[in-house]
Design an enzyme around this catalytic site. Sequence first.
Site, PDB file in Angstrom:
ATOM      1  N   PHE A   1      19.860  44.825  10.614  1.00  0.00           N
ATOM      2  CA  PHE A   1      18.772  45.758  10.328  1.00  0.00           C
ATOM      3  C   PHE A   1      18.307  45.780   8.878  1.00  0.00           C
ATOM      4  O   PHE A   1      17.178  46.186   8.601  1.00  0.00           O
ATOM      5  CB  PHE A   1      19.191  47.185  10.730  1.00  0.00           C
ATOM      6  CG  PHE A   1      19.643  47.311  12.152  1.00  0.00           C
ATOM      7  CD1 PHE A   1      18.729  47.230  13.195  1.00  0.00           C
ATOM      8  CD2 PHE A   1      20.974  47.489  12.460  1.00  0.00           C
ATOM      9  CE1 PHE A   1      19.130  47.344  14.516  1.00  0.00           C
ATOM     10  CE2 PHE A   1      21.402  47.595  13.785  1.00  0.00           C
ATOM     11  CZ  PHE A   1      20.472  47.522  14.810  1.00  0.00           C
TER      12      PHE A   1
ATOM     13  N   TYR B   1      37.431  48.398   0.887  1.00  0.00           N
ATOM     14  CA  TYR B   1      36.637  49.193   1.822  1.00  0.00           C
ATOM     15  C   TYR B   1      37.550  50.207   2.485  1.00  0.00           C
ATOM     16  O   TYR B   1      38.617  49.837   3.001  1.00  0.00           O
ATOM     17  CB  TYR B   1      36.070  48.272   2.907  1.00  0.00           C
ATOM     18  CG  TYR B   1      34.574  48.303   3.083  1.00  0.00           C
ATOM     19  CD1 TYR B   1      33.946  49.397   3.666  1.00  0.00           C
ATOM     20  CD2 TYR B   1      33.790  47.217   2.716  1.00  0.00           C
ATOM     21  CE1 TYR B   1      32.577  49.406   3.861  1.00  0.00           C
ATOM     22  CE2 TYR B   1      32.425  47.207   2.908  1.00  0.00           C
ATOM     23  CZ  TYR B   1      31.815  48.313   3.482  1.00  0.00           C
ATOM     24  OH  TYR B   1      30.458  48.316   3.674  1.00  0.00           O
TER      25      TYR B   1
END
Length: 515
Positions: free
Chosen positions: A153, A424
């Site tokens: 996206f 992360y």
Amino acid sequence: PPPIRNEAFLAALEGARVAKVSDADGDRVFHGHGHTCQEVYTVRFGSLERVPDLVVWPGSTQEVEAVVRLANEHNVVIIPFGGGTSVSGALQCPTKERRMIVSMDMHRMNRIKWVDRENMLVCMEAGIIGQDVKRRLEAMGLTIGHEPDSLEFSSLGGWIATRASGMKRSTYGNIEDMLVRCTMVTSVGTIDRRVDVPRLSMGPDVQQMVLGSEGTLGVVTEAVLRMRALPQTSQYGSVLFPTFEHGVHFMREVARQGASPCSLRLMDNDQFQLGHSLKPDKKNPFAKVIDGVKKLYVTKWHGFDPSEMCFATLMMEGTKEQVAAQYRKICQIAGQFKGLDAGSENGYRGYFLTFMIAYLRDFGVNFSFIAESFETTVPWSNVMMLCEGVKRRVKATCLQAGIKTDPFCSCRVTQIYDTGACIYFYFGFSWKGVKDPVGTFTLVEDAAREEILALGGSLSHHHGVGKHRQRWLKPQISEPGFEAIASVKAALDPRNVFGNGNLTATPEGHKHSSL
């Protein structure tokens, strides 16, 4: 909320016959938020206090220039919109902004303008989406190699505006390493450069100033990037380690020897267990027997504790000979830290688990589970301390906040550099019985960020600052550094047309600092 209308601007926009436009409520809401868990929760269960008053879809740099010129003349705010995948609050409209806000959606500007095979350069419009870049270039036997988690996206313009990074950074670099030149329309004119050369020395690099500007200086409309021939072959692999610490030492040694494959990621035990739980059940009885034998081999013969072991996934690219040599080297280094080759299938599943995380987070909302990811970079000397410290802080803060069930908190090492690594974190909790899920989640997330900074981590590796991490920016870059950014903003956008409230904005969201 009803739209704020600047009638003079709307009349001028109609007279200029510029761009596709809409003030439909659905378009306004869609462009009024990004994808932090706070925004997703608010869209699902609450309401947005402020959304754009109009959405425009320009079709060329000339149309962007026309809209920006009119916005400057009529004191209208423009917020650039790429893929809408921001996880920094960058797309949220400043709630106290009383001027008309226009969301500039770049999706119509999705063309590959030219490909230069001799110099291995490609020029693309900024609205092109990642998966389309990948698909179109691969059809020509080419690649830029940039594959962020949001590949489906996110847009080229968004990558530049946030200083993005991708899963194949070790081979292809971060977006700043790929960028040769970009065009950005500001309220005082269009920034561009005349030549597409590998390097130059002409004072401070203005192109680099565009990187990470988060829509505060202008709209990126096109860019020239380096590209490479599509590799002959690719292969996935995986390595199992007895503990996360063994895995971290392995990652450090790979970096020290300059032996990193295209992608190399280390999951902690919690994330390893999550990934394992998502594997489809094997209906073949023989396959189940084989899996049982493998488990015995790992746990009984090698003494790995299932509650401690961790997992590294890797992806290699190149010729068949290069890939084979990379795998041998990785396995040789892994052996120094008790690593076991876990095969290509597990590597493939682990690599693509990355793309599933956002879907899992949003799916969890249906079951009263709120979750998010955040990232940082840290020197090698602090990796273990930071990972353990942040997990402790998250769990302690959840307990203090009255969260009744144990939170999920995991981490992984996703990028390795000579001097440190990108870490992360994923964390979440059940909000059942919690009066203010968003407020509580923000409290815990902020505590985790404070711990990261206290333990020598950066404010962000590639997600950016936006509004989410804005209050920590000045202490991290120093007051003169902060004022330098604010001064550039004042020079390029004196009327604050690009007043999205990111980076150096004041809490009011429509002013900026100046010297």
